[in-house]
Design a protein around this motif. Structure first.
Motif, short mmCIF file in Angstrom:
data_model
loop_
_atom_site.label_atom_id
_atom_site.label_comp_id
_atom_site.label_asym_id
_atom_site.label_seq_id
_atom_site.Cartn_x
_atom_site.Cartn_y
_atom_site.Cartn_z
N PRO A 177 0.81 -1.23 0.00
CA PRO A 177 0.00 0.00 0.00
C PRO A 177 0.83 1.27 0.00
CG PRO A 177 -0.95 -1.61 1.51
CD PRO A 177 0.37 -2.17 1.06
N GLU A 178 1.95 1.27 0.73
CA GLU A 178 2.78 2.47 0.83
C GLU A 178 3.57 2.77 -0.42
OE1 GLU A 178 4.84 -0.87 3.26
OE2 GLU A 178 2.82 -0.24 2.69
N HIS A 179 3.59 1.83 -1.38
CA HIS A 179 4.31 2.08 -2.63
C HIS A 179 3.39 2.63 -3.73
CE1 HIS A 179 7.49 -1.03 -1.20
NE2 HIS A 179 7.75 0.19 -0.76
N LEU A 180 2.10 2.74 -3.41
CA LEU A 180 1.17 3.38 -4.34
C LEU A 180 1.09 4.87 -4.04
CD1 LEU A 180 -1.71 0.74 -4.16
CD2 LEU A 180 -0.36 1.26 -6.21
N ASP A 181 0.79 5.65 -5.06
CA ASP A 181 0.61 7.09 -4.88
C ASP A 181 -0.39 7.57 -5.92
OD1 ASP A 181 0.85 9.62 -3.88
OD2 ASP A 181 3.00 9.82 -4.28
N LEU A 182 -0.76 8.82 -5.83
CA LEU A 182 -1.64 9.43 -6.83
C LEU A 182 -0.79 10.27 -7.77
CD1 LEU A 182 -4.62 10.55 -4.55
CD2 LEU A 182 -4.52 8.57 -6.07
N GLY A 183 -1.03 10.14 -9.08
CA GLY A 183 -0.23 10.89 -10.05
C GLY A 183 -0.44 10.36 -11.44
N THR A 184 0.54 10.55 -12.28
CA THR A 184 0.47 10.09 -13.66
C THR A 184 1.63 9.14 -13.94
OG1 THR A 184 1.73 12.04 -14.40
CG2 THR A 184 -0.66 12.19 -14.46
N ALA A 185 1.39 8.22 -14.85
CA ALA A 185 2.41 7.22 -15.19
C ALA A 185 3.60 7.88 -15.87
CB ALA A 185 1.81 6.15 -16.08
N SER A 186 4.76 7.29 -15.69
CA SER A 186 5.98 7.76 -16.34
C SER A 186 6.85 6.53 -16.61
CB SER A 186 6.71 8.78 -15.46
OG SER A 186 7.06 8.21 -14.22
N SER A 187 8.08 6.76 -16.98
CA SER A 187 8.98 5.65 -17.25
C SER A 187 9.15 4.78 -16.01
CB SER A 187 10.35 6.19 -17.70
OG SER A 187 11.26 5.14 -17.90
N ASN A 188 8.93 3.48 -16.18
CA ASN A 188 9.06 2.51 -15.09
C ASN A 188 8.06 2.71 -13.97
OD1 ASN A 188 11.32 1.12 -16.27
ND2 ASN A 188 12.63 2.80 -15.58
N VAL A 189 6.97 3.40 -14.26
CA VAL A 189 5.89 3.60 -13.28
C VAL A 189 4.57 3.26 -13.97
CG1 VAL A 189 4.66 5.23 -11.82
CG2 VAL A 189 7.14 5.39 -12.04
#
Length: 260
Positions: A177-189
């Motif tokens: 759970p702590e490795h998730l965040d809110l945002g937009t995808a990018s390289s290797n994400v």
């Protein structure tokens, strides 16, 4: 997440010294103190295996004695002795132990430093038991475009690139759970579209229970996002934080590694 009872028979043995290559818990050298543990018959009613340690035995009753635990942690090293603490509480294990041995169904699963068990669990059982809240697990199938799950897909992480040629293979994907965040995808994400079902405000952070296809997942994000139930979320997940296991409750990590 604390758990008060377990069907699996397991215990944590936390030692200031424990040879990571020895799964039989042999006595350490004289200069490290002594350790002699005997595993007795499982207590099926209470769901754990009683352990007798010649010298010192600290059992779960100390869970309510925080000052005693603090003193034990502070002075065990000063006394120059091997200390064994047996508990079914992974929070106690992670905070007090320099080495942890995890058992399930009377079998040793993994031995190592707390950080090693957290970062490199050898199977799904250890991965789900270490860490609070527990790791998210999602059933997946290897496809031509990556790992296909109900409601979303992610690229095959570089650490598991060999899976890319095994189209149709069933695996279990894990992420904390702590490795998730809110945002937009990018390289290797990777990006995961989800819907917030329940939001627990914890002060500096929010614990979000979200739906993604047929899956329920948990995320911990900064409280500054002000997420509300019903919000559409774009969760992002670094691919280097993804774990992949064989199917099953004790599915082996496909990242390899050693139990000791």
């Amino acid at each position: 997440m604390r758990r008060s009872s377990y069907r699996s028979c397991f215990a944590f043995f936390i030692c200031s010294f424990l040879n990571s290559t020895n799964s039989n818990f042999a006595a350490p050298p004289d200069d490290a103190g002594f350790l002699s543990c005997v595993t007795e018959a499982p207590d099926r009613e209470n769901g754990f295996a009683p352990i007798r340690e010649v010298g010192f035995l600290f059992v779960g009753i100390f869970a309510t004695m925080v000052p005693a635990l603090d003193l034990l942690e502070k002075h065990a090293g000063d006394l120059g002795i091997t200390t064994v603490y047996v508990t079914h509480d992974q929070v106690e294990a992670m905070t007090m132990g320099t080495r942890i041995a995890v058992m399930s169904k009377a079998k040793l699963q993994q031995v190592g430093a707390p950080q090693n068990l957290y970062d490199r669990p050898v199977n799904k059982f250890v991965a789900g038991f270490i860490g609070s809240p527990a790791m998210n697990f999602v059933e997946a199938t290897v496809g031509s475009s990556g790992l296909q799950m109900s409601g979303f897909s992610i690229p095959v992480p570089a650490a598991f690139k060999g899976l890319g040629s095994e189209s149709g293979r069933s695996v279990t994907v894990g992420f904390r759970p702590e490795h998730l965040d809110l945002g937009t995808a990018s390289s290797n994400v990777a990006s995961i579209a989800a819907t917030a079902d329940v939001v627990e405000y914890l002060g500096n952070e929010e614990l979000i229970h979200a739906s993604v296809g047929d899956n329920d997942i948990v995320a911990i994000v900064s409280a500054s996002h002000r997420v509300r139930p019903g919000d559409a979320l774009n969760l992002v997940l670094p691919l280097d934080k993804v774990h992949i296991f064989e199917p099953g409750d004790h599915g082996v990590s496909l990242a390899g590694g050693s139990a000791g």
